[in-house]
Structures are given as C-alpha cells and as structure tokens.
Design a protein around this motif. Sequence first.
Motif, PDB file in Angstrom:
ATOM      1  N   HIS A 102       0.833  -1.205   0.000  1.00 45.75           N
ATOM      2  CA  HIS A 102       0.000   0.000   0.000  1.00 45.75           C
ATOM      3  C   HIS A 102       0.868   1.256   0.000  1.00 45.75           C
ATOM      4  O   HIS A 102       0.669   2.172  -0.813  1.00 45.75           O
ATOM      5  CB  HIS A 102      -0.919  -0.003   1.222  1.00 45.75           C
ATOM      6  CG  HIS A 102      -1.621   1.293   1.457  1.00 45.75           C
ATOM      7  ND1 HIS A 102      -1.312   2.127   2.514  1.00 45.75           N
ATOM      8  CD2 HIS A 102      -2.587   1.936   0.750  1.00 45.75           C
ATOM      9  CE1 HIS A 102      -2.074   3.206   2.458  1.00 45.75           C
ATOM     10  NE2 HIS A 102      -2.850   3.122   1.393  1.00 45.75           N
TER      11      HIS A 102
ATOM     12  N   TYR B 217      -5.431  -1.593  -1.543  1.00 46.64           N
ATOM     13  CA  TYR B 217      -5.265  -0.364  -2.329  1.00 46.64           C
ATOM     14  C   TYR B 217      -6.484   0.553  -2.276  1.00 46.64           C
ATOM     15  O   TYR B 217      -6.518   1.565  -2.961  1.00 46.64           O
ATOM     16  CB  TYR B 217      -4.950  -0.749  -3.783  1.00 46.64           C
ATOM     17  CG  TYR B 217      -3.831  -1.753  -3.886  1.00 46.64           C
ATOM     18  CD1 TYR B 217      -2.501  -1.358  -3.793  1.00 46.64           C
ATOM     19  CD2 TYR B 217      -4.103  -3.121  -4.007  1.00 46.64           C
ATOM     20  CE1 TYR B 217      -1.466  -2.288  -3.841  1.00 46.64           C
ATOM     21  CE2 TYR B 217      -3.078  -4.062  -4.060  1.00 46.64           C
ATOM     22  CZ  TYR B 217      -1.764  -3.649  -3.976  1.00 46.64           C
ATOM     23  OH  TYR B 217      -0.755  -4.576  -4.018  1.00 46.64           O
ATOM     24  N   ASN B 218      -7.470   0.198  -1.433  1.00 47.09           N
ATOM     25  CA  ASN B 218      -8.665   1.028  -1.274  1.00 47.09           C
ATOM     26  C   ASN B 218      -9.038   1.035   0.201  1.00 47.09           C
ATOM     27  O   ASN B 218      -9.624   0.076   0.713  1.00 47.09           O
ATOM     28  CB  ASN B 218      -9.816   0.484  -2.118  1.00 47.09           C
ATOM     29  CG  ASN B 218     -11.027   1.413  -2.126  1.00 47.09           C
ATOM     30  OD1 ASN B 218     -11.235   2.179  -1.186  1.00 47.09           O
ATOM     31  ND2 ASN B 218     -11.818   1.348  -3.184  1.00 47.09           N
ATOM     32  N   LEU B 219      -8.711   2.118   0.893  1.00 47.32           N
ATOM     33  CA  LEU B 219      -8.933   2.197   2.334  1.00 47.32           C
ATOM     34  C   LEU B 219     -10.412   2.169   2.686  1.00 47.32           C
ATOM     35  O   LEU B 219     -10.787   1.683   3.762  1.00 47.32           O
ATOM     36  CB  LEU B 219      -8.279   3.463   2.890  1.00 47.32           C
ATOM     37  CG  LEU B 219      -6.773   3.604   2.664  1.00 47.32           C
ATOM     38  CD1 LEU B 219      -6.259   4.890   3.310  1.00 47.32           C
ATOM     39  CD2 LEU B 219      -6.017   2.398   3.209  1.00 47.32           C
TER      40      LEU B 219
ATOM     41  N   PHE C  26      -8.723   9.260   3.100  1.00 46.07           N
ATOM     42  CA  PHE C  26      -8.833   7.970   2.431  1.00 46.07           C
ATOM     43  C   PHE C  26      -8.651   8.087   0.918  1.00 46.07           C
ATOM     44  O   PHE C  26      -8.054   7.223   0.292  1.00 46.07           O
ATOM     45  CB  PHE C  26     -10.185   7.323   2.730  1.00 46.07           C
ATOM     46  CG  PHE C  26     -10.229   6.596   4.046  1.00 46.07           C
ATOM     47  CD1 PHE C  26      -9.225   6.755   4.996  1.00 46.07           C
ATOM     48  CD2 PHE C  26     -11.286   5.753   4.356  1.00 46.07           C
ATOM     49  CE1 PHE C  26      -9.271   6.086   6.205  1.00 46.07           C
ATOM     50  CE2 PHE C  26     -11.333   5.076   5.557  1.00 46.07           C
ATOM     51  CZ  PHE C  26     -10.333   5.246   6.490  1.00 46.07           C
TER      52      PHE C  26
ATOM     53  N   SER D  85      -5.658   6.066  -1.221  1.00 42.51           N
ATOM     54  CA  SER D  85      -6.269   4.885  -1.828  1.00 42.51           C
ATOM     55  C   SER D  85      -5.942   4.892  -3.318  1.00 42.51           C
ATOM     56  O   SER D  85      -6.658   5.502  -4.120  1.00 42.51           O
ATOM     57  CB  SER D  85      -7.791   4.882  -1.627  1.00 42.51           C
ATOM     58  OG  SER D  85      -8.143   4.756  -0.277  1.00 42.51           O
TER      59      SER D  85
END
Length: 424
Positions: free
Chosen positions: A235, A272-274, A301, A305
């Motif tokens: 990340h 990869y996507n909070l 975020f 992200s």
Amino acid sequence: MDSTASLRQSSSSAAAEEVMEMETKPLLTKFLTYPPPVAAQRRRAKLGSSSPATPRPSRQNSFGRDIGHAAKETYLITSLSFTLLRYLGVGYRWITRLLALAWYAMLLMPGFLQVAYCYYFSSQVRRSIVYGDQPRNRLDLYLPTNTDGKKPVVVFVTGGAWIIGYKAWGSLLGLQLAERNIIVACVDYRNFPQGTISDMVEDASQGISYICNNIADYGGDPDRIYLMGQSAGAHISSCALLEQAIKESKKEEIISWSVSQIKAYFGLSGGYNLFNLVDHFDSRGLYRSIFLSIMEGEESFHQFSPEVRVQDPNNIDAVSILPPITLFHGTADYSIPSDASKIFVDVLQRLGAKADLVLYDGKTHTDLFLQDPLRGGKDEMFDQIVAVIHADDKEALEQDAVAPPRRRLVPEILLKLARNISPF
C-alpha cells in the motif's frame, strides 16, 4: 479530527524523542553503517570525466560492531513496541493476536535464527545506510557475491500493518534474490505512532530516490530498478509511486527521482482502497479508531487509496506513465482479501495501464512471503519475479534455469503448525 491530530502529535513526539536519543548515544553511533555515498561518479561518467572510479564501499567485519548493531536495533524495536502498547491499551482481540504472533514466531524460529545470523554477520549485507534525516530513514542492501557487471535492483518496502514494519523483515527475500545476482534494498520507514501514513509515504519515496541516485556506487544498474511492497508495504509503495507519477504529470514540483526509472512494480498481498478495508481491519483487531489515526482521518482515504485516486479524471496523465504492474495475492488471505488486488488490477486495465494479477489458490497472507520461502525448493512466485527481472538478460535466464532449489530452513511440521496459528 482535532483530537486525532493531537494524539498523533504527542505519540509521534514521544516515539521520535526515544529513537533520537538512541541514535545520538555515542556508544551506538559507531555502529551505523556507511553515510550515503555520493552519486558524483555516475554524474562524472555521464559528462565524460576521466576521474578514477570510486571503489565500491567495503564492509569492515567486527564481531563487537555486529553485536552492538544488534543491540541498537533491538532497542529500537523494543522502544517502539512499548510506545505502541501504551497507546493501544488492553483489548481482547489485540491481545489474542499478539499471543498468536508470539507462538507463530516461535514455531518459525529455526528459520528466523538462520536468517538473522546472515543478516548480522554476512559480508553481503550493508545495514542501516542513511537515506534521510528522520530516525527511521535507513535501508539495508543485499549484494550478490558475484561483482561482475551492473546488477538489477529491487527496492522493497516491508509490511507490518503500518505499526510493526521494519527493514529487517525483508532479509529472507533479500538474501534469496541476492543469490540470483539481484541487489535488494529494504527501505525502513516511520511506523505509527511515530508517524502516520503521509510520513510513511514520504519516507518510502525518499528511500526510492536514494536508490535511484546512488545504487550505481554499489554495483547496481540505475536503469534496471524494480519496486516491490508486501502487505502494508504494498500500500505504502503504491501510494509513493502514484504520487510521484502525479507530480511528474502536472510538472508542479522539482523531483529527485522519476517513475520512468522504475521498470516494473510488484505488489504482494496489498490493499489499495482504504474505504473497503477499514471495517474489515476493525473486525480483525486493527480497531477503526486506530486505523483512522494511522490514515490521518477518513477525509484522507481518497488521497491514500491508489485504486480510488487513479480513477480521478485529473490523474489520467499520471496513470499513462505508470510502469507495468503485477499484483500477487493468495485466495485464502484473510488479512487483506484477494479482491483488493483483483479490483485494483481491473481498474488499472480499464484505464489503459499495463497491469496483471497472479492469484495463488489456497495461499494465506503469510504463505507467499514467509512459509513458502522458508520451505525451500521451487517457489512459483519467486521464480515469476526473477523471470521478469531477468527477462532481457539471456545469460541470467540460463543461470536461473540451472540454479539449485532454495534450501529448506524450517521443518514441514512446524510450517504447518505456524500456518494454522498465524494471526495474519
């Protein structure tokens, strides 16, 4: 988020003071490895200078020095751990995870001890090279024994839930890739509560910059640099890569390294996507309040992200200059579900980026990075990464074809028990 900011500031200051005190102790400063080499030799070569080449830095073996360095790094990990525990307090899920982690580490200890011995005493390892002015701005280099010609380089950002990440976690990967004539640079970075996500991304970017500008001094090829991250490190490194691409596409800032210098990106078991991960992490013991503090609040975020940020129309030019991306993930990963990689690859492909997904059926969060390498023998993911790095080197590919299997470091029964008890 005023309280979060205040907490971050106080926690970061306390941890930073502890580490800075350690870094400045006269007894320990002598154990720091070499100061950052200057890339002047490379610049002189480009200008056609006839100045003699600067010899590659050499390591002076000293048992006392190595013991002192081990003590220094143990002090660092211990101090940060106690700072973290003071902040976390007591929680059922957190304590059970901590106990499981302790048992997991004990079961894999036969392998860890062998790797630790090489890490501290091998002449192939250059430890704690300074790349910035923050307490954790250090990196380790793993150098092949063969010094003929320039070597490809992997810049690796370790995982650790943004809390317990440490450069030495990449030592197994570094040593095994060095056996294939690949230099590995494991970049350390500030963890929470010493720093938050923006600090981590900044540190990773600085570490990448250092390698891009100085790796030639260690026998590395500055035109063959690969970026890799695992778990939280995937990340952080993907955020650093995308942020750099955005800066270059908008030409707003002076840059110290370029995305064009990165030949490929490897993401291992990353998220990869909070927005999609915050509740999942909360259910597994990384409580929502802590996660929000790490990520500087929900309002951040979007910025951290990569899956969301690449879809911003303002960043389309940045997406077009990203290097080829390959994401690896196990389908039995419960720490970060494999859908995290699958969705990100789908988004990248839809936007025209070159991205591939490699899924490993039944593999957990730690199988790919720990159990499988400790098991020895052939390893599909390891072989795939090496094949990409050596794709343009016929001689290296021929050597890979006849390379002996990696040595087993842990008995199979202990690996299976560790897999069952793993808190990840």
